[in-house]
Write a protein that holds these residues in place. Structure first.
Motif, PDB file in Angstrom:
ATOM      1  N   ASN A 177       2.495  13.097   5.308  1.00  0.00           N
ATOM      2  CA  ASN A 177       1.210  12.558   4.843  1.00  0.00           C
ATOM      3  C   ASN A 177       0.583  11.713   5.950  1.00  0.00           C
ATOM      4  OD1 ASN A 177       1.253  13.151   1.699  1.00  0.00           O
ATOM      5  ND2 ASN A 177       3.286  12.414   2.232  1.00  0.00           N
TER       6      ASN A 177
ATOM      7  N   LYS B 202      -2.899   9.792   5.353  1.00  0.00           N
ATOM      8  CA  LYS B 202      -2.765   8.596   4.527  1.00  0.00           C
ATOM      9  C   LYS B 202      -1.970   7.512   5.268  1.00  0.00           C
ATOM     10  CE  LYS B 202      -3.984   7.886   0.973  1.00  0.00           C
ATOM     11  NZ  LYS B 202      -5.174   7.121   0.483  1.00  0.00           N
TER      12      LYS B 202
ATOM     13  N   LYS C  56       0.821  -1.214   0.000  1.00  0.00           N
ATOM     14  CA  LYS C  56       0.000   0.000   0.000  1.00  0.00           C
ATOM     15  C   LYS C  56       0.855   1.263   0.000  1.00  0.00           C
ATOM     16  CE  LYS C  56      -4.477  -1.372   1.849  1.00  0.00           C
ATOM     17  NZ  LYS C  56      -5.517  -1.071   2.872  1.00  0.00           N
TER      18      LYS C  56
ATOM     19  N   GLU D  29      -4.242   5.873   7.647  1.00  0.00           N
ATOM     20  CA  GLU D  29      -5.205   5.034   6.934  1.00  0.00           C
ATOM     21  C   GLU D  29      -4.585   3.703   6.541  1.00  0.00           C
ATOM     22  OE1 GLU D  29      -7.230   5.055   2.520  1.00  0.00           O
ATOM     23  OE2 GLU D  29      -7.024   6.985   3.565  1.00  0.00           O
ATOM     24  N   ILE D  30      -3.342   3.736   6.063  1.00  0.00           N
ATOM     25  CA  ILE D  30      -2.673   2.510   5.615  1.00  0.00           C
ATOM     26  C   ILE D  30      -2.296   1.627   6.797  1.00  0.00           C
ATOM     27  CG2 ILE D  30      -0.612   1.593   4.483  1.00  0.00           C
ATOM     28  CD1 ILE D  30      -0.664   4.074   2.662  1.00  0.00           C
TER      29      ILE D  30
ATOM     30  N   SER E  75       2.267   1.679  -3.551  1.00  0.00           N
ATOM     31  CA  SER E  75       1.303   2.050  -4.592  1.00  0.00           C
ATOM     32  C   SER E  75       0.653   3.400  -4.348  1.00  0.00           C
ATOM     33  CB  SER E  75       0.223   0.974  -4.706  1.00  0.00           C
ATOM     34  OG  SER E  75      -0.493   0.844  -3.485  1.00  0.00           O
ATOM     35  N   GLU E  76       0.426   3.774  -3.081  1.00  0.00           N
ATOM     36  CA  GLU E  76      -0.318   4.998  -2.791  1.00  0.00           C
ATOM     37  C   GLU E  76       0.568   6.203  -2.471  1.00  0.00           C
ATOM     38  OE1 GLU E  76      -3.562   4.453  -0.056  1.00  0.00           O
ATOM     39  OE2 GLU E  76      -3.866   2.365  -0.678  1.00  0.00           O
ATOM     40  N   LEU E  77       1.759   5.963  -1.927  1.00  0.00           N
ATOM     41  CA  LEU E  77       2.653   7.084  -1.603  1.00  0.00           C
ATOM     42  C   LEU E  77       4.012   6.975  -2.287  1.00  0.00           C
ATOM     43  CD1 LEU E  77       2.039   7.656   2.243  1.00  0.00           C
ATOM     44  CD2 LEU E  77       1.311   9.106   0.338  1.00  0.00           C
TER      45      LEU E  77
END
Length: 382
Positions: free
Chosen positions: A246, A249, A217, A252-253, A220-222
């Motif tokens: 961040n 985020k 995650k 969340e991860i 892929s996201e950060l």
């Protein structure tokens, strides 16, 4: 006679994994454990020049960037592993040399200027601190508390006595960013298990699956690589700073409490700001953060690096001459860069001569004293 004093900080740091070239050894008394892939580097940074007038200290010059490599001068480096034994041996050699330093008398017109040199041992990381204080990596060297006692905040404040002579070791901002990041990640991997140690096969599978999911995650996201072993680990200062920048985020991860991550980020930004810290406010904030941590995750013992800042950070900042360090770690990267890209590889002697010249040139006090000081990047804390 006018009395002046120059105050320096000095320290050492070991690193490994350096490139090895096809060169013959020229080491004296070479043994099998001597290898130029391992480096033990000692450095020195001038902090300020002050004049003592009628028992009053007047600061005439102050280093505008004490945690930068701009004034970080090499003392020496050796090709050996920084074990506890070698650390103590090399420190003894440098400390004996420091004791032999005598004041310098300079005569200008009819005035005699007496200049005294004071060197303070503060540029070190946790590994060197443990070697010097003769404590294990999991035992905190200031109060002697063990991992199982770290979360019992009230007991620590009553039972354990702070060793004030270790306050001078200061705080390392670079290592703090990384250790705070790793703490959150390790909590995240265990959220479904809620245990400090992973023992059963079932829990190990759960741990590894969740770790892989979180790593994917972040990538892929950060675009972050966390705890992936390449040459060393991908957990570095830049990764940690992006993680806390961040924070929504990241929460969340990982599934770790957003407020705790925000508070961690605020503490780290305050330490790295370069400004004078309000000791009382810092102490209250870090203590509240420590209590929040224990309330949320009592099953994960607070790492010694967090304990150092959350419980003892304010006292260290108040007591140490220069409580926050970073220059030594960056100097290791300079050595690696100069050796790889700016040195002759025809012989080990020529190579080290070039590296040493670059280390001296890149930290020349006169050159950097006449250059403009770079502006600090502004960032909102809180």
């Amino acid at each position: 006679m006018h009395n002046f004093e120059i105050i320096y900080k000095w320290g050492c740091d070991g690193s490994s994994g350096k490139a090895q070239y096809k060169q013959r050894y020229f080491f004296v008394n070479t043994t099998n454990d001597v290898c130029d892939g391992d480096l033990f580097l000692f450095s020195l940074v001038p902090l300020q020049l002050q004049c003592n007038v009628e028992n009053n200290k007047i600061v005439l010059w102050k280093n505008p960037r004490p945690s930068s490599t701009r004034f970080c001068r090499p003392i020496k480096y050796k090709f050996k592993k920084a074990t506890a034994q070698t650390t103590l041996e090399e420190l003894k050699i440098v400390e004996d040399q420091i004791k032999s330093i005598v004041p310098i008398t300079i005569k200008i017109d009819d005035n005699n200027l007496n200049v005294k040199h004071t060197l303070v041992f503060t540029m070190i990381d946790g590994k060197v601190c443990n070697s010097v204080s003769n404590t294990s990596s999991q035992t905190y060297y200031i109060c002697g508390s063990s991992p199982k006692n770290m979360n019992n905040i009230d007991s620590i404040q009553v039972k354990y006595i702070e060793n004030t002579k270790h306050f001078g070791f200061g705080l390392s901002t670079l290592h703090a960013w990384i250790r705070f990041l790793e703490c959150i990640l390790h909590i995240s991997y265990r959220l479904e298990i809620k245990a400090w140690q992973i023992k059963s096969p079932e829990n190990k599978v759960n741990f590894n699956n969740r770790k892989k999911m979180i790593q994917n995650k972040f990538k892929s996201e950060l675009g972050l690589l966390v705890e992936i072993v390449l040459q060393g680990t991908t957990n570095d200062g830049n990764t940690a700073r992006r993680f806390f920048k961040n924070c929504e985020k990241s929460s969340e991860i990982t599934g770790v409490d957003l407020n705790l991550i925000k508070r961690f980020g605020t503490i780290l930004k305050s330490m790295a700001s370069g400004y004078e810290i309000n000791i009382n406010a810092f102490q209250q904030y870090t203590m509240d953060t420590a209590k929040l941590y224990v309330k949320l995750y009592p099953w994960y013992y607070m790492p010694a690096s967090l304990h150092k800042i959350l419980i003892h950070g304010a006292t260290v900042i108040e007591s140490a001459l220069l409580p926050i360090e970073e220059a030594q770690e960056a100097r290791n990267e300079d050595y690696k860069n100069y050796r790889e890209h700016h040195s002759r590889k025809i012989s080990r002697l020529a190579q080290n001569e070039d590296v040493l010249h670059f280390l001296l040139l890149s930290s020349d006090p006169y050159i950097f004293s006449i250059r403009n000081t770079p502006k600090k990047k502004k960032d909102v804390v809180g």
